[in-house]
Design a protein around this motif. Sequence first.
Motif, mmCIF file in Angstrom:
data_model
loop_
_atom_site.group_PDB
_atom_site.id
_atom_site.type_symbol
_atom_site.label_atom_id
_atom_site.label_comp_id
_atom_site.label_asym_id
_atom_site.label_seq_id
_atom_site.Cartn_x
_atom_site.Cartn_y
_atom_site.Cartn_z
ATOM 1 N N LYS A 27 0.844 -1.209 0.000
ATOM 2 C CA LYS A 27 0.000 0.000 0.000
ATOM 3 C C LYS A 27 0.874 1.252 0.000
ATOM 4 C CE LYS A 27 -4.682 0.078 1.714
ATOM 5 N NZ LYS A 27 -5.274 -1.134 2.244
ATOM 6 N N THR A 28 1.880 1.251 0.867
ATOM 7 C CA THR A 28 2.769 2.407 0.996
ATOM 8 C C THR A 28 3.614 2.602 -0.262
ATOM 9 O OG1 THR A 28 2.906 1.977 3.363
ATOM 10 C CG2 THR A 28 4.547 3.473 2.454
ATOM 11 N N ILE A 31 1.989 4.103 -3.309
ATOM 12 C CA ILE A 31 1.896 5.566 -3.216
ATOM 13 C C ILE A 31 3.257 6.204 -3.532
ATOM 14 C CG2 ILE A 31 1.530 7.514 -1.634
ATOM 15 C CD1 ILE A 31 -0.572 5.732 -0.186
ATOM 16 N N LEU A 32 4.319 5.671 -2.946
ATOM 17 C CA LEU A 32 5.665 6.207 -3.184
ATOM 18 C C LEU A 32 6.031 6.105 -4.665
ATOM 19 C CD1 LEU A 32 7.440 4.700 -0.058
ATOM 20 C CD2 LEU A 32 7.123 7.129 -0.480
ATOM 21 N N LEU A 74 3.167 13.765 -1.571
ATOM 22 C CA LEU A 74 3.285 12.456 -0.922
ATOM 23 C C LEU A 74 2.418 12.422 0.339
ATOM 24 C CD1 LEU A 74 4.510 9.663 -0.377
ATOM 25 C CD2 LEU A 74 6.508 10.794 0.597
ATOM 26 N N TRP A 75 2.524 13.447 1.152
ATOM 27 C CA TRP A 75 1.757 13.539 2.401
ATOM 28 C C TRP A 75 0.255 13.396 2.135
ATOM 29 C CZ3 TRP A 75 2.121 13.749 7.672
ATOM 30 C CH2 TRP A 75 1.022 14.257 8.375
ATOM 31 N N SER A 77 -1.326 12.043 -0.353
ATOM 32 C CA SER A 77 -1.665 10.678 -0.780
ATOM 33 C C SER A 77 -1.619 9.704 0.391
ATOM 34 C CB SER A 77 -0.690 10.197 -1.860
ATOM 35 O OG SER A 77 -0.655 11.112 -2.912
ATOM 36 N N MET A 78 -0.623 9.868 1.269
ATOM 37 C CA MET A 78 -0.492 8.981 2.429
ATOM 38 C C MET A 78 -1.660 9.173 3.395
ATOM 39 S SD MET A 78 2.159 6.918 2.220
ATOM 40 C CE MET A 78 2.609 6.393 3.899
ATOM 41 N N GLU A 81 -4.921 7.465 2.894
ATOM 42 C CA GLU A 81 -4.962 6.029 3.216
ATOM 43 C C GLU A 81 -4.687 5.738 4.692
ATOM 44 O OE1 GLU A 81 -5.309 3.091 1.695
ATOM 45 O OE2 GLU A 81 -5.489 3.675 -0.418
ATOM 46 N N PHE A 82 -3.824 6.545 5.294
ATOM 47 C CA PHE A 82 -3.281 6.238 6.621
ATOM 48 C C PHE A 82 -3.474 7.370 7.617
ATOM 49 C CE2 PHE A 82 -0.396 4.072 3.538
ATOM 50 C CZ PHE A 82 -0.649 2.759 3.897
ATOM 51 N N CYS A 84 -1.209 9.537 10.292
ATOM 52 C CA CYS A 84 0.165 9.790 10.696
ATOM 53 C C CYS A 84 0.173 9.834 12.217
ATOM 54 C CB CYS A 84 0.690 11.098 10.128
ATOM 55 S SG CYS A 84 2.416 11.370 10.607
ATOM 56 N N PHE A 105 3.404 6.117 9.893
ATOM 57 C CA PHE A 105 2.041 5.978 9.377
ATOM 58 C C PHE A 105 1.501 4.597 9.694
ATOM 59 C CE2 PHE A 105 3.986 9.152 6.596
ATOM 60 C CZ PHE A 105 2.989 10.115 6.508
#
Length: 199
Positions: A27-28, A31-32, A74-75, A77-78, A81-82, A84, A105
């Motif tokens: 998942k991570t 995104i990266l 990036l933040w 998108s993260m 999903e997640f 922080c 995350f």
Amino acid sequence: SPMEVEFTKDGIIFNKVLNQLDDLVLKTTSILNIVKADYVIISGYVAILFGRSRSSEDIDMILAKMAPGSFKTLWDSMIAEFDCLNASSADDAYESLSEHVAIRFARKGEFMPNVELKFAKRSLDERTLEDRQKVILNGNIIYISPFEMQIAFKLQLGSEKDIEDARYLYRIFKDRLDMKALEQAATKLQVREQLQRYL
């Protein structure tokens, strides 16, 4: 080794039944990969990925330094999903990363397991990013630390769990390791004696 791991010029290809950590990693990294961030997965997960059965609460990743604008992408998108766990905004997170504090995350509403991202700090981090290995896991691309670097790093950390991780990787990939690179990494991290003793 217990699974069919194929070494090709395009990367290390293999398939497995995904565990909770693998799932979090995919998942991570998706995104990266989408935001084109340079990253490399290091530490305990590398051994777990290839079948070492032990639990781990976190997945450690080194990120190449990014400009604040790219990081914001990036933040966003993260955060879609997640959660922080230790920063409340992109600016906040970026400041932490710039001070070499990792940001974590986890899946929404959870604390464990979590992904720990940090900016490359020392020349060793830069080298690990440069020499990262491409793995194609169930058709998904992820980048991990070179085994030689990982083994030396684990010997340097030196806990029983770390030494077992090092031995596990060494045992599974013995025929594939670049022994000269392993010696060099061990010299750089001052663990030549441990290399002799444990492997």
